[in-house]
Design a protein around this motif. Sequence first.
Motif, PDB file in Angstrom:
ATOM      1  N   ILE A   1       0.822  -1.207   0.000  1.00 59.75           N
ATOM      2  CA  ILE A   1       0.000   0.000   0.000  1.00 59.75           C
ATOM      3  C   ILE A   1       0.857   1.259   0.000  1.00 59.75           C
ATOM      4  CG2 ILE A   1      -1.745   1.299   1.295  1.00 59.75           C
ATOM      5  CD1 ILE A   1      -2.831  -1.330   2.317  1.00 59.75           C
ATOM      6  N   CYS A   2       1.899   1.285   0.835  1.00 57.31           N
ATOM      7  CA  CYS A   2       2.615   2.544   1.028  1.00 57.31           C
ATOM      8  C   CYS A   2       3.939   2.631   0.276  1.00 57.31           C
ATOM      9  CB  CYS A   2       2.857   2.802   2.518  1.00 57.31           C
ATOM     10  SG  CYS A   2       3.979   1.638   3.306  1.00 57.31           S
ATOM     11  N   MET A   3       4.434   1.524  -0.289  1.00 56.30           N
ATOM     12  CA  MET A   3       5.718   1.560  -0.984  1.00 56.30           C
ATOM     13  C   MET A   3       5.518   1.503  -2.489  1.00 56.30           C
ATOM     14  SD  MET A   3       8.380   1.787   1.015  1.00 56.30           S
ATOM     15  CE  MET A   3       9.757   1.009   0.159  1.00 56.30           C
ATOM     16  N   PRO A   4       6.433   2.126  -3.258  1.00 59.14           N
ATOM     17  CA  PRO A   4       6.351   2.028  -4.713  1.00 59.14           C
ATOM     18  C   PRO A   4       6.504   0.578  -5.164  1.00 59.14           C
ATOM     19  CG  PRO A   4       7.932   3.716  -4.043  1.00 59.14           C
ATOM     20  CD  PRO A   4       7.572   2.943  -2.818  1.00 59.14           C
ATOM     21  N   GLN A   5       5.807   0.232  -6.223  1.00 62.82           N
ATOM     22  CA  GLN A   5       5.939  -1.097  -6.800  1.00 62.82           C
ATOM     23  C   GLN A   5       6.986  -1.054  -7.926  1.00 62.82           C
ATOM     24  OE1 GLN A   5       4.025  -3.673  -5.284  1.00 62.82           O
ATOM     25  NE2 GLN A   5       3.802  -1.886  -3.939  1.00 62.82           N
ATOM     26  N   GLY A   6       7.697  -2.153  -8.109  1.00 61.84           N
ATOM     27  CA  GLY A   6       8.651  -2.238  -9.200  1.00 61.84           C
ATOM     28  C   GLY A   6      10.048  -1.784  -8.861  1.00 61.84           C
ATOM     29  N   LEU A   7      10.360  -1.616  -7.575  1.00 67.49           N
ATOM     30  CA  LEU A   7      11.720  -1.243  -7.179  1.00 67.49           C
ATOM     31  C   LEU A   7      12.659  -2.433  -7.326  1.00 67.49           C
ATOM     32  CD1 LEU A   7      11.013   0.720  -3.870  1.00 67.49           C
ATOM     33  CD2 LEU A   7      11.752   1.703  -6.039  1.00 67.49           C
ATOM     34  N   THR A   8      13.882  -2.151  -7.716  1.00 65.05           N
ATOM     35  CA  THR A   8      14.902  -3.194  -7.712  1.00 65.05           C
ATOM     36  C   THR A   8      15.334  -3.440  -6.267  1.00 65.05           C
ATOM     37  OG1 THR A   8      16.771  -1.674  -7.875  1.00 65.05           O
ATOM     38  CG2 THR A   8      15.714  -2.358  -9.954  1.00 65.05           C
ATOM     39  N   PRO A   9      15.950  -4.572  -5.984  1.00 63.98           N
ATOM     40  CA  PRO A   9      16.448  -4.808  -4.611  1.00 63.98           C
ATOM     41  C   PRO A   9      17.371  -3.697  -4.118  1.00 63.98           C
ATOM     42  CG  PRO A   9      16.479  -6.857  -5.856  1.00 63.98           C
ATOM     43  CD  PRO A   9      16.131  -5.777  -6.835  1.00 63.98           C
ATOM     44  N   ALA A  10      18.218  -3.166  -5.015  1.00 64.15           N
ATOM     45  CA  ALA A  10      19.134  -2.097  -4.614  1.00 64.15           C
ATOM     46  C   ALA A  10      18.367  -0.826  -4.283  1.00 64.15           C
ATOM     47  CB  ALA A  10      20.143  -1.828  -5.725  1.00 64.15           C
ATOM     48  N   GLU A  11      17.317  -0.513  -5.062  1.00 67.36           N
ATOM     49  CA  GLU A  11      16.517   0.688  -4.809  1.00 67.36           C
ATOM     50  C   GLU A  11      15.734   0.559  -3.510  1.00 67.36           C
ATOM     51  OE1 GLU A  11      15.859   1.854  -9.529  1.00 67.36           O
ATOM     52  OE2 GLU A  11      14.377   0.634  -8.448  1.00 67.36           O
ATOM     53  N   LEU A  12      15.194  -0.636  -3.252  1.00 64.13           N
ATOM     54  CA  LEU A  12      14.481  -0.861  -2.005  1.00 64.13           C
ATOM     55  C   LEU A  12      15.423  -0.720  -0.814  1.00 64.13           C
ATOM     56  CD1 LEU A  12      11.930  -1.632  -0.483  1.00 64.13           C
ATOM     57  CD2 LEU A  12      12.492  -4.037  -0.877  1.00 64.13           C
ATOM     58  N   GLN A  13      16.629  -1.245  -0.947  1.00 63.33           N
ATOM     59  CA  GLN A  13      17.612  -1.121   0.136  1.00 63.33           C
ATOM     60  C   GLN A  13      17.968   0.336   0.379  1.00 63.33           C
ATOM     61  OE1 GLN A  13      21.416  -3.026  -0.600  1.00 63.33           O
ATOM     62  NE2 GLN A  13      21.775  -3.300   1.592  1.00 63.33           N
ATOM     63  N   ARG A  14      18.036   1.119  -0.698  1.00 59.41           N
ATOM     64  CA  ARG A  14      18.357   2.541  -0.549  1.00 59.41           C
ATOM     65  C   ARG A  14      17.260   3.258   0.217  1.00 59.41           C
ATOM     66  NH1 ARG A  14      19.238   6.942  -5.458  1.00 59.41           N
ATOM     67  NH2 ARG A  14      19.415   8.785  -4.121  1.00 59.41           N
ATOM     68  N   ILE A  15      16.001   2.976  -0.107  1.00 58.75           N
ATOM     69  CA  ILE A  15      14.898   3.603   0.623  1.00 58.75           C
ATOM     70  C   ILE A  15      14.947   3.202   2.099  1.00 58.75           C
ATOM     71  CG2 ILE A  15      12.389   3.542   0.960  1.00 58.75           C
ATOM     72  CD1 ILE A  15      11.977   3.706  -1.955  1.00 58.75           C
ATOM     73  N   GLU A  16      15.162   1.931   2.344  1.00 58.80           N
ATOM     74  CA  GLU A  16      15.215   1.460   3.727  1.00 58.80           C
ATOM     75  C   GLU A  16      16.343   2.119   4.511  1.00 58.80           C
ATOM     76  OE1 GLU A  16      15.430  -2.799   3.208  1.00 58.80           O
ATOM     77  OE2 GLU A  16      13.342  -3.007   3.839  1.00 58.80           O
ATOM     78  N   SER A  17      17.409   2.528   3.807  1.00 50.44           N
ATOM     79  CA  SER A  17      18.560   3.104   4.498  1.00 50.44           C
ATOM     80  C   SER A  17      18.267   4.476   5.085  1.00 50.44           C
ATOM     81  CB  SER A  17      19.754   3.201   3.536  1.00 50.44           C
ATOM     82  OG  SER A  17      19.575   4.250   2.589  1.00 50.44           O
ATOM     83  N   PHE A  18      17.277   5.202   4.525  1.00 44.27           N
ATOM     84  CA  PHE A  18      17.004   6.532   5.082  1.00 44.27           C
ATOM     85  C   PHE A  18      15.649   6.645   5.774  1.00 44.27           C
ATOM     86  CE2 PHE A  18      15.927   7.328   0.468  1.00 44.27           C
ATOM     87  CZ  PHE A  18      14.578   7.641   0.612  1.00 44.27           C
ATOM     88  N   ILE A  19      14.898   5.538   5.865  1.00 47.39           N
ATOM     89  CA  ILE A  19      13.664   5.557   6.637  1.00 47.39           C
ATOM     90  C   ILE A  19      13.997   5.230   8.082  1.00 47.39           C
ATOM     91  CG2 ILE A  19      11.428   4.449   7.011  1.00 47.39           C
ATOM     92  CD1 ILE A  19      11.239   3.943   4.050  1.00 47.39           C
ATOM     93  N   TYR A  20      13.576   6.102   8.999  1.00 50.84           N
ATOM     94  CA  TYR A  20      13.786   5.819  10.413  1.00 50.84           C
ATOM     95  C   TYR A  20      12.998   4.570  10.788  1.00 50.84           C
ATOM     96  CZ  TYR A  20      15.792  10.468  11.168  1.00 50.84           C
ATOM     97  OH  TYR A  20      16.579  11.588  11.128  1.00 50.84           O
ATOM     98  N   PRO A  21      13.594   3.681  11.595  1.00 52.28           N
ATOM     99  CA  PRO A  21      12.848   2.502  12.052  1.00 52.28           C
ATOM    100  C   PRO A  21      11.532   2.916  12.692  1.00 52.28           C
ATOM    101  CG  PRO A  21      15.156   2.343  12.697  1.00 52.28           C
ATOM    102  CD  PRO A  21      14.954   3.740  12.157  1.00 52.28           C
ATOM    103  N   SER A  22      10.540   2.044  12.590  1.00 50.69           N
ATOM    104  CA  SER A  22       9.207   2.395  13.077  1.00 50.69           C
ATOM    105  C   SER A  22       9.259   2.847  14.530  1.00 50.69           C
ATOM    106  CB  SER A  22       8.243   1.215  12.918  1.00 50.69           C
ATOM    107  OG  SER A  22       8.675   0.105  13.652  1.00 50.69           O
ATOM    108  N   ARG A  23       8.496   3.888  14.803  1.00 51.06           N
ATOM    109  CA  ARG A  23       8.516   4.560  16.101  1.00 51.06           C
ATOM    110  C   ARG A  23       7.124   4.548  16.699  1.00 51.06           C
ATOM    111  NH1 ARG A  23       9.279  11.002  16.544  1.00 51.06           N
ATOM    112  NH2 ARG A  23       9.628  11.214  18.771  1.00 51.06           N
ATOM    113  N   THR A  24       7.026   4.213  17.963  1.00 45.91           N
ATOM    114  CA  THR A  24       5.724   4.136  18.624  1.00 45.91           C
ATOM    115  C   THR A  24       5.261   5.516  19.064  1.00 45.91           C
ATOM    116  OG1 THR A  24       6.132   1.879  19.401  1.00 45.91           O
ATOM    117  CG2 THR A  24       4.440   3.150  20.553  1.00 45.91           C
ATOM    118  N   ILE A  25       4.019   5.836  18.719  1.00 45.72           N
ATOM    119  CA  ILE A  25       3.377   7.075  19.135  1.00 45.72           C
ATOM    120  C   ILE A  25       2.201   6.679  20.033  1.00 45.72           C
ATOM    121  CG2 ILE A  25       2.331   9.240  18.386  1.00 45.72           C
ATOM    122  CD1 ILE A  25       5.153   8.819  17.303  1.00 45.72           C
ATOM    123  N   LYS A  26       2.226   7.120  21.256  1.00 45.12           N
ATOM    124  CA  LYS A  26       1.187   6.754  22.199  1.00 45.12           C
ATOM    125  C   LYS A  26      -0.125   7.466  21.884  1.00 45.12           C
ATOM    126  CE  LYS A  26       3.669   4.083  24.893  1.00 45.12           C
ATOM    127  NZ  LYS A  26       3.354   2.638  25.059  1.00 45.12           N
TER     128      LYS A  26
END
Length: 262
Positions: free
Chosen positions: A48-73
Amino acid sequence: MSDVAAYSVISPTRIPPHAPPAPGQLSAAARAPQKDGQRCTACSMRSICMPQGLTPAELQRIESFIYPSRTIKQGETIYRANDSFQSIYAVRAGSFKTVVMHRDGREQVTGFHLAGDSLGLDGVCSGRHSCDAMALEDSKVCIIPFHLLEAMCREVKVVQQHLHRMMGGEIVRESSQMMLLGTMSAEQRVATFLLNLSDRLRMRGYSPAEFHLRMTREEIGSYLGIKLETVSRMLSKFQRDGLVDTRGKDIRILDHEGLVNV
C-alpha cells in the motif's frame, strides 16, 4: 472519502519530531540496519505505502534513510499546525486523525488515517504543516526525511510516480470531502463513511463486513459535518432498516447494496 478510526482524547501531548539529517548526511539511527521485523520487505503494508517495481538495490536505498518504526502513544501528536515541514510519515500500525482548530477553540476533524496511509504531505506547499496529526491509539509510524525522498525521486522514476500518486490521492480525498459535505444528506454521509471504511479495511486484508469503530460519534460527526446525535440517529435507522447491526462500536454490515442505495 478516505478515512477511519478514532478515539476521543483529553489533554494531548506532543512528541517533538526527529530533527532531519543535513542533506547528504544520515543520522546513526537512519544508517543503522533495521531489525527484520521493521524492514519494509517484512511489512504487511508494503504493497500500500511503498512504490511497486523497485529493484532490490533501490528498495535497500529507501530502507537506508527511513527511520525505524517509532511508537506514538494514544493522544500524542507527531506534528502540529505551523510546525516546520521536514518529513512525511507512513502509518505502520494503528490510526491517526488530522484536525484543525477553529478560532473559538472547536476541533474540526479533517481526516482519519489507517495503517498504510501517509501523513505530512500538507506541509509540502508552504513548508509548514496546516493541521495537527494525533494518534487515536498506540500506533507506529515510519519517518521519511522529505529531502532524501526528493533526491531519490530525481533518480528513480517509480519513486517519483509513487509520490505523485500520493499527492494526487490527497487532492481526490479533499474533493470527495467537499462533495460529501456539499451535496449529501446526513443519511448519505453516514452510509458513505461506513462504505468507505469497509472498502479501506478490505484493501488491508481485514473483514469488510465486521469491524470495530475506534472513533467516537462526536468525531464522526465532526468529520461529516453533522452533530453526534445525528450520527447516532442514522446508525439506529440503519439498524432498524436491516442494513447494519451495531453493538456499541462494533459494526456488522448486513446489506452492502442497501447502504450503497441510501
